[in-house]
Scaffold this motif. Sequence first.
Motif, PDB file in Angstrom:
ATOM      1  N   GLN A 190      17.961 -55.734   3.641  1.00 16.40           N
ATOM      2  CA  GLN A 190      19.169 -55.245   4.136  1.00 16.40           C
ATOM      3  C   GLN A 190      20.512 -55.513   3.054  1.00 16.40           C
ATOM      4  OE1 GLN A 190      19.791 -55.989   8.448  1.00 16.40           O
ATOM      5  NE2 GLN A 190      21.575 -54.841   8.524  1.00 16.40           N
ATOM      6  N   HIS A 191      20.348 -56.933   2.554  1.00 23.02           N
ATOM      7  CA  HIS A 191      21.100 -57.202   1.640  1.00 23.02           C
ATOM      8  C   HIS A 191      21.296 -56.195   0.381  1.00 23.02           C
ATOM      9  CE1 HIS A 191      22.961 -60.969  -0.972  1.00 23.02           C
ATOM     10  NE2 HIS A 191      23.055 -59.882  -1.631  1.00 23.02           N
ATOM     11  N   THR A 246      20.135 -53.146   0.264  1.00 24.80           N
ATOM     12  CA  THR A 246      20.476 -51.663   0.542  1.00 24.80           C
ATOM     13  C   THR A 246      22.129 -51.585   0.716  1.00 24.80           C
ATOM     14  OG1 THR A 246      20.235 -52.099   2.885  1.00 24.80           O
ATOM     15  CG2 THR A 246      18.438 -51.225   1.659  1.00 24.80           C
ATOM     16  N   ALA A 247      22.659 -52.853   1.185  1.00 30.80           N
ATOM     17  CA  ALA A 247      23.961 -52.849   1.350  1.00 30.80           C
ATOM     18  C   ALA A 247      24.848 -52.829  -0.139  1.00 30.80           C
ATOM     19  CB  ALA A 247      24.628 -54.110   2.073  1.00 30.80           C
ATOM     20  N   GLU A 248      24.272 -53.402  -1.068  1.00 36.02           N
ATOM     21  CA  GLU A 248      24.824 -53.508  -2.446  1.00 36.02           C
ATOM     22  C   GLU A 248      24.661 -52.063  -2.958  1.00 36.02           C
ATOM     23  OE1 GLU A 248      26.045 -56.144  -3.133  1.00 36.02           O
ATOM     24  OE2 GLU A 248      24.890 -57.942  -3.042  1.00 36.02           O
ATOM     25  N   VAL A 267      24.640 -49.082  -1.113  1.00 36.75           N
ATOM     26  CA  VAL A 267      25.322 -48.216  -0.446  1.00 36.75           C
ATOM     27  C   VAL A 267      26.880 -48.417  -0.688  1.00 36.75           C
ATOM     28  CG1 VAL A 267      25.998 -47.055   1.845  1.00 36.75           C
ATOM     29  CG2 VAL A 267      23.605 -47.677   1.391  1.00 36.75           C
ATOM     30  N   GLY A 268      27.086 -49.661  -0.882  1.00 35.86           N
ATOM     31  CA  GLY A 268      28.427 -50.245  -1.190  1.00 35.86           C
ATOM     32  C   GLY A 268      28.576 -50.323  -2.464  1.00 35.86           C
ATOM     33  N   LYS A 269      28.569 -51.489  -3.234  1.00 39.67           N
ATOM     34  CA  LYS A 269      28.736 -51.920  -4.732  1.00 39.67           C
ATOM     35  C   LYS A 269      28.200 -53.115  -4.901  1.00 39.67           C
ATOM     36  CE  LYS A 269      33.449 -53.065  -5.200  1.00 39.67           C
ATOM     37  NZ  LYS A 269      34.870 -53.131  -5.651  1.00 39.67           N
ATOM     38  N   PRO A 328      28.423 -43.905  -3.752  1.00 39.42           N
ATOM     39  CA  PRO A 328      27.363 -44.543  -2.797  1.00 39.42           C
ATOM     40  C   PRO A 328      25.998 -44.026  -3.160  1.00 39.42           C
ATOM     41  CG  PRO A 328      28.739 -42.999  -1.618  1.00 39.42           C
ATOM     42  CD  PRO A 328      29.314 -43.058  -3.171  1.00 39.42           C
ATOM     43  N   ALA A 330      16.432 -52.162  10.230  1.00 37.46           N
ATOM     44  CA  ALA A 330      17.608 -52.383  10.847  1.00 37.46           C
ATOM     45  C   ALA A 330      17.889 -51.128  11.974  1.00 37.46           C
ATOM     46  CB  ALA A 330      18.912 -51.971   9.716  1.00 37.46           C
ATOM     47  N   CYS A 376      20.124 -54.123  -8.821  1.00 40.56           N
ATOM     48  CA  CYS A 376      21.361 -53.434  -8.522  1.00 40.56           C
ATOM     49  C   CYS A 376      21.983 -53.292  -9.924  1.00 40.56           C
ATOM     50  CB  CYS A 376      22.070 -54.073  -7.468  1.00 40.56           C
ATOM     51  SG  CYS A 376      21.294 -53.901  -5.669  1.00 40.56           S
TER      52      CYS A 376
END
Length: 224
Positions: free
Chosen positions: A59-60, A62-64, A66-68, A75, A83, A182
Amino acid sequence: MMPAATLLERHLANLAVALPPYRRCEPLLARWGATLARRLTDGGRLLVAGNGGSAAEAQHLTAELVGKLREDRQPLSAIALHAETSALTAIGNDYGYDEVFARQVRAHGRPEDVLLLLSTSGGSGNLLAAARAGRETGLRCWAFTGPAPNPLAEVCHEVLAVESPDSQVVQELHLVSSHLLCEYVEQALPDCLPETEPVAPAVGPVRTGVEVVLDGDVGRPVEA
């Protein structure tokens, strides 16, 4: 008599032993980053899954995306399969826990999408089922695991295996790997994005002023 090593010293010692072989993973991460950047800018997506601490790391990651991670950018489509709790529990209840990720892979995955599976042991049944479903669906299957060989490494197309018997060290280097992946994605993005067309200059004179309408009549231009 030498004093016993503290918990911190033992942990750092285990990490230090794992770091030299881990350095050899850089070319793989760079190649994965470039591949992922191309796929995500072409309209594909990344599916990620893990159990326990590996789920948190999935999840960490995918957050990076979808966010940055660093600079602002478009995105990117990345989904942490654990999740989706209602789907997860429904699938587990109806089909068994080994199918909680595989069924989602079949639902969301498209040929040439990327499936990344995280496991310190490399032996989790639900991740093995997800990898098999990914291959059947035409996804590229990658894994972050502990020492290889292991079952997950054998069923995926490629694997980043952390050579440490300490599962905590393995998870810590998986987090490092997520950050580096990332970074390599963001580094490769400019080469993957289409070049924007230059805006043509306006043709003809530009008229200044305002149109005024009084009593329903068409007003005349009033010079500013």
